[in-house]
Design a protein around this motif. Structure first.
Motif, PDB file in Angstrom:
ATOM      1  N   ASN A 146      92.949 141.542  20.881  1.00  0.00           N
ATOM      2  CA  ASN A 146      91.625 140.931  20.744  1.00  0.00           C
ATOM      3  C   ASN A 146      91.552 139.587  21.481  1.00  0.00           C
ATOM      4  OD1 ASN A 146      90.362 142.933  19.220  1.00  0.00           O
ATOM      5  ND2 ASN A 146      91.241 142.150  17.316  1.00  0.00           N
ATOM      6  N   ALA A 147      92.678 138.860  21.528  1.00  0.00           N
ATOM      7  CA  ALA A 147      92.678 137.554  22.202  1.00  0.00           C
ATOM      8  C   ALA A 147      92.442 137.733  23.707  1.00  0.00           C
ATOM      9  CB  ALA A 147      93.999 136.841  21.951  1.00  0.00           C
ATOM     10  N   ASN A 187      88.896 138.800  24.247  1.00  0.00           N
ATOM     11  CA  ASN A 187      88.031 137.630  24.103  1.00  0.00           C
ATOM     12  C   ASN A 187      87.976 136.817  25.405  1.00  0.00           C
ATOM     13  OD1 ASN A 187      88.365 134.383  22.870  1.00  0.00           O
ATOM     14  ND2 ASN A 187      86.513 135.567  22.486  1.00  0.00           N
ATOM     15  N   THR A 244      87.292 142.143  12.181  1.00  0.00           N
ATOM     16  CA  THR A 244      88.304 141.401  12.949  1.00  0.00           C
ATOM     17  C   THR A 244      88.058 141.564  14.450  1.00  0.00           C
ATOM     18  OG1 THR A 244      89.887 141.813  11.199  1.00  0.00           O
ATOM     19  CG2 THR A 244      90.796 141.138  13.302  1.00  0.00           C
ATOM     20  N   GLN A 245      87.766 142.791  14.875  1.00  0.00           N
ATOM     21  CA  GLN A 245      87.529 143.002  16.305  1.00  0.00           C
ATOM     22  C   GLN A 245      86.323 142.192  16.774  1.00  0.00           C
ATOM     23  OE1 GLN A 245      87.346 147.289  16.587  1.00  0.00           O
ATOM     24  NE2 GLN A 245      89.531 147.465  16.993  1.00  0.00           N
ATOM     25  N   SER A 277      84.984 139.411  15.311  1.00  0.00           N
ATOM     26  CA  SER A 277      85.151 137.959  15.240  1.00  0.00           C
ATOM     27  C   SER A 277      86.139 137.469  16.289  1.00  0.00           C
ATOM     28  CB  SER A 277      85.531 137.496  13.836  1.00  0.00           C
ATOM     29  OG  SER A 277      86.832 137.907  13.558  1.00  0.00           O
ATOM     30  N   GLU A 278      87.243 138.204  16.489  1.00  0.00           N
ATOM     31  CA  GLU A 278      88.236 137.727  17.462  1.00  0.00           C
ATOM     32  C   GLU A 278      87.783 137.951  18.904  1.00  0.00           C
ATOM     33  OE1 GLU A 278      92.147 139.185  16.409  1.00  0.00           O
ATOM     34  OE2 GLU A 278      92.080 138.162  14.475  1.00  0.00           O
ATOM     35  N   SER A 279      87.075 139.052  19.160  1.00  0.00           N
ATOM     36  CA  SER A 279      86.652 139.311  20.548  1.00  0.00           C
ATOM     37  C   SER A 279      85.507 138.391  20.970  1.00  0.00           C
ATOM     38  CB  SER A 279      86.186 140.753  20.721  1.00  0.00           C
ATOM     39  OG  SER A 279      87.131 141.651  20.236  1.00  0.00           O
ATOM     40  N   GLN A 295      85.058 135.304  19.643  1.00  0.00           N
ATOM     41  CA  GLN A 295      85.366 133.933  19.231  1.00  0.00           C
ATOM     42  C   GLN A 295      85.003 132.911  20.309  1.00  0.00           C
ATOM     43  OE1 GLN A 295      89.341 133.558  17.777  1.00  0.00           O
ATOM     44  NE2 GLN A 295      89.203 131.342  17.621  1.00  0.00           N
TER      45      GLN A 295
END
Ligand code: PGA
Length: 253
Positions: free
Chosen positions: A109-110, A113, A148-149, A151-153, A155
């Motif tokens: 995901n980081a 992002n 999670t996908q 919010s992290e993607s 961010q």
């Protein structure tokens, strides 16, 4: 999103299929079949077909994009493609975080992002893919995985840029398997995403961000999926390789 006012988005993902001559054949064949479509039609072609597809799609309602890009602006990354190379050949959008990239190429995901941010600053519309595996769904983790996908993607993406992002919900178990989520299942997941977006980025972002469904979409399932209140379009793999079947899906929108 007010569906009465919004135009559905029907996107094709050709994956690692189609040579130049096959690309040419497809575009020539589909042009007349979708000339009156009211949907916005996107086609994510292999890198090697981009220039040809962009040239052939001039004066049609096809919008051409890519299936991946690197997060760096340029550099010593053998085999990678930068956002500016894509815009330079006329690509308008890019798939980011497709489950096949997450699964076979270990995309986190980081990393996703960083790609979303790079695409946005390069004027390339990101089509961000999210979705749970069968194991995650069966163990009741679907909502956590999607949250999670998302919010992290997304961010630290500027709220003003979020209006240019398209999300595709693609349950991994439905991709290429012939087992589509039912319209109810898809609607439920989309509704969750819509609510999550509203809670974290506000009603305006949640109300305007297109949410596409993907995973074994076929001409005979398209209309029912598109009829769901939180489904704004479709991302189609297998059934997008044939001009007649993709046109049927486009015209269902
Ligand atoms: P599928 O692929 O339609 O073949 O399931 C969808 C996708 O991977 O985007």
């Amino acid at each position: 999103m007010d569906k009465k006012q919004s135009v559905p988005i029907i996107a094709a993902n050709w994956k690692m299929y189609k040579t130049l001559s096959e690309t040419e054949q497809f575009i020539t064949q589909i042009k007349p079949l979708i000339a009156k479509a009211k949907a916005r039609v996107l086609v994510a072609v292999p890198f090697t077909s981009l220039k040809t597809a962009v040239d052939l799609a001039k004066d049609t309602n096809l919008i051409i994009g890519a299936q991946n890009m690197n997060d760096a602006s340029e550099g010593a990354f053998t085999g990678e493609i930068a956002a500016k190379m894509l815009t330079d050949v006329g690509a308008k959008f890019v798939l980011i975080g497709h489950s096949e990239r997450r699964q076979y190429f270990n995309e986190s995901n980081a990393f996703i992002n960083r790609k979303v941010k790079r695409a946005l600053e390069s004027n390339l519309q990101p089509l961000l893919c999210i979705g749970e595996t069968l194991k995650e769904r069966e163990s009741g983790e679907m909502e956590d995985v999607l949250a999670t996908q998302l919010s992290e993607s997304l961010q630290d993406v500027e709220t003003s840029s979020l209006k240019n992002v398209i999300i595709a919900y693609e349950p991994v178990w439905a991709i290429g398997t012939g087992i589509s989520a039912t319209a109810d299942m898809a609607q439920q997941a989309h509704h969750f995403c819509r609510e999550y977006l509203a809670q974290h980025w506000g009603a305006e972002v949640a109300g305007t961000m297109p949410l596409l469904y993907g995973g074994s979409v076929k001409p005979n399932t398209a209309a029912e999926l598109l009829g769901q209140s939180d489904i704004n379009g479709l991302l189609v793999g297998g059934a997008s390789l044939d001009a007649t079947s993709f046109a049927a899906i486009v015209n269902a929108g």
